[in-house]
Design a protein around this motif. Sequence first.
Motif, PDB file in Angstrom:
ATOM      1  N   GLY A  72       0.936  -1.216  -0.227  1.00  0.00           N
ATOM      2  CA  GLY A  72       0.054   0.070   0.026  1.00  0.00           C
ATOM      3  C   GLY A  72       0.711   1.212  -0.182  1.00  0.00           C
ATOM      4  O   GLY A  72       1.900   1.056   0.050  1.00  0.00           O
ATOM      5  N   HIS A  73       0.464   2.425  -0.511  1.00  0.00           N
ATOM      6  CA  HIS A  73       1.046   3.765  -0.200  1.00  0.00           C
ATOM      7  C   HIS A  73       0.207   4.972   0.168  1.00  0.00           C
ATOM      8  O   HIS A  73      -1.161   4.723   0.205  1.00  0.00           O
ATOM      9  CB  HIS A  73       1.720   3.901  -1.566  1.00  0.00           C
ATOM     10  N   SER A  74       0.761   6.063   0.629  1.00  0.00           N
ATOM     11  CA  SER A  74       0.120   7.017   1.286  1.00  0.00           C
ATOM     12  C   SER A  74      -0.409   7.921   0.215  1.00  0.00           C
ATOM     13  O   SER A  74      -1.322   8.925   0.403  1.00  0.00           O
ATOM     14  CB  SER A  74       1.136   7.912   1.924  1.00  0.00           C
ATOM     15  N   SER A  75      -0.311   7.822  -1.124  1.00  0.00           N
ATOM     16  CA  SER A  75      -0.915   8.601  -2.160  1.00  0.00           C
ATOM     17  C   SER A  75      -0.754   8.046  -3.437  1.00  0.00           C
ATOM     18  O   SER A  75       0.082   6.952  -3.864  1.00  0.00           O
ATOM     19  CB  SER A  75      -0.175  10.006  -2.176  1.00  0.00           C
ATOM     20  N   GLY A  76      -1.389   8.631  -4.608  1.00  0.00           N
ATOM     21  CA  GLY A  76      -1.423   7.944  -5.823  1.00  0.00           C
ATOM     22  C   GLY A  76      -0.217   7.848  -6.672  1.00  0.00           C
ATOM     23  O   GLY A  76       0.037   8.932  -7.214  1.00  0.00           O
ATOM     24  N   THR A  77       0.475   6.709  -6.427  1.00  0.00           N
ATOM     25  CA  THR A  77       1.820   6.515  -7.116  1.00  0.00           C
ATOM     26  C   THR A  77       2.125   5.099  -7.308  1.00  0.00           C
ATOM     27  O   THR A  77       1.060   4.268  -6.992  1.00  0.00           O
ATOM     28  CB  THR A  77       3.168   7.080  -6.525  1.00  0.00           C
ATOM     29  N   GLN A  78       2.940   4.600  -7.809  1.00  0.00           N
ATOM     30  CA  GLN A  78       3.181   3.316  -8.065  1.00  0.00           C
ATOM     31  C   GLN A  78       3.857   2.358  -7.104  1.00  0.00           C
ATOM     32  O   GLN A  78       4.955   3.094  -6.502  1.00  0.00           O
ATOM     33  CB  GLN A  78       4.214   2.888  -9.430  1.00  0.00           C
ATOM     34  N   ASN A  79       3.659   1.318  -6.813  1.00  0.00           N
ATOM     35  CA  ASN A  79       4.447   0.368  -5.953  1.00  0.00           C
ATOM     36  C   ASN A  79       5.341  -0.360  -6.684  1.00  0.00           C
ATOM     37  O   ASN A  79       5.117  -0.510  -7.761  1.00  0.00           O
ATOM     38  CB  ASN A  79       3.492  -0.613  -5.236  1.00  0.00           C
ATOM     39  N   THR A  80       6.397  -0.724  -6.117  1.00  0.00           N
ATOM     40  CA  THR A  80       7.422  -1.291  -6.891  1.00  0.00           C
ATOM     41  C   THR A  80       8.055  -2.519  -6.167  1.00  0.00           C
ATOM     42  O   THR A  80       8.259  -2.329  -4.820  1.00  0.00           O
ATOM     43  CB  THR A  80       8.631  -0.568  -7.196  1.00  0.00           C
ATOM     44  N   ILE A  81       8.108  -3.648  -6.659  1.00  0.00           N
ATOM     45  CA  ILE A  81       9.016  -4.701  -6.163  1.00  0.00           C
ATOM     46  C   ILE A  81       9.916  -5.436  -6.984  1.00  0.00           C
ATOM     47  O   ILE A  81       9.627  -5.414  -8.161  1.00  0.00           O
ATOM     48  CB  ILE A  81       8.025  -5.952  -5.589  1.00  0.00           C
ATOM     49  N   GLN A  82      11.112  -5.481  -6.574  1.00  0.00           N
ATOM     50  CA  GLN A  82      12.039  -6.260  -7.226  1.00  0.00           C
ATOM     51  C   GLN A  82      12.853  -7.425  -6.492  1.00  0.00           C
ATOM     52  O   GLN A  82      12.985  -7.240  -5.275  1.00  0.00           O
ATOM     53  CB  GLN A  82      13.345  -5.105  -7.509  1.00  0.00           C
ATOM     54  N   LEU A  83      13.056  -8.479  -7.339  1.00  0.00           N
ATOM     55  CA  LEU A  83      13.693  -9.802  -6.913  1.00  0.00           C
ATOM     56  C   LEU A  83      15.013  -9.659  -7.067  1.00  0.00           C
ATOM     57  O   LEU A  83      15.508  -9.538  -8.300  1.00  0.00           O
ATOM     58  CB  LEU A  83      12.881 -11.069  -7.546  1.00  0.00           C
ATOM     59  N   VAL A  84      16.057 -10.045  -6.065  1.00  0.00           N
ATOM     60  CA  VAL A  84      17.304 -10.216  -6.261  1.00  0.00           C
ATOM     61  C   VAL A  84      17.740 -11.697  -5.681  1.00  0.00           C
ATOM     62  O   VAL A  84      17.387 -12.044  -4.778  1.00  0.00           O
ATOM     63  CB  VAL A  84      17.958  -8.999  -5.632  1.00  0.00           C
ATOM     64  N   ARG A  85      18.806 -12.136  -6.602  1.00  0.00           N
ATOM     65  CA  ARG A  85      19.575 -13.360  -6.264  1.00  0.00           C
ATOM     66  C   ARG A  85      20.897 -12.926  -5.631  1.00  0.00           C
ATOM     67  O   ARG A  85      21.712 -12.062  -6.512  1.00  0.00           O
ATOM     68  CB  ARG A  85      19.522 -14.298  -7.190  1.00  0.00           C
ATOM     69  N   GLN A  86      21.383 -13.364  -4.832  1.00  0.00           N
ATOM     70  CA  GLN A  86      22.794 -13.112  -4.322  1.00  0.00           C
ATOM     71  C   GLN A  86      23.567 -14.608  -3.958  1.00  0.00           C
ATOM     72  O   GLN A  86      23.062 -15.571  -3.325  1.00  0.00           O
ATOM     73  CB  GLN A  86      22.765 -12.412  -2.878  1.00  0.00           C
ATOM     74  N   VAL A  87      24.668 -14.727  -4.577  1.00  0.00           N
ATOM     75  CA  VAL A  87      25.523 -15.765  -4.567  1.00  0.00           C
ATOM     76  C   VAL A  87      27.043 -15.278  -4.458  1.00  0.00           C
ATOM     77  O   VAL A  87      27.414 -14.621  -5.267  1.00  0.00           O
ATOM     78  CB  VAL A  87      25.427 -16.591  -5.801  1.00  0.00           C
TER      79      VAL A  87
END
Length: 173
Positions: A72-87
């Motif tokens: 969720g967010h506090s005003s009209g904008t985009q949420n973003t999610i990024q998946l990262v792999r670390q080795v």
Amino acid sequence: MSTLSVDTIQGKTTAGTVAMPAGHVVQTVQTLKTDVFSTSSTSFTDITGLSLNITPKFNTSKILVQYHVAVGHSSGTQNTIQLVRQVGGSDTIINPVAYNQGTSMWHSSSASPGWERAVMVYQILDSPSTTSAVNYRLRTYIFSSSVIQYVNRCHNSANATGSSTLTVQEISQ
């Protein structure tokens, strides 16, 4: 009727070399996040509690990675999610960025700013090609520092909470 009881299955020449049928789930690791995370960072920030480690048994295995994140967010904008792999200290971005707006994974109540919410869902079959420990983690950012990005909460209601999961499964090939 016959019964086969064993305590350990070991490879004929080396431990850990037992052949598994293709498509077999070798192991599953999951993390469940029920507390609230928030940030107003305009650069990627790790989401506390949505990180896990798996050590593949075979370097040929694929890793099925799935996440379901309540945002969720506090005003009209985009949420973003990024998946990262670390080795071994080296990061690889698995998905460039999953956005909430303009995709089928977004549900918004834009008529009531401050109540925007989404369940971001993503799934990929990754090929880390290693038997070393692999860390998968989720991170997020927000487009404007005047906006707060939430995980597991709508902005205007402390009672409107959710939960999020990150799940990985090693699949034999």
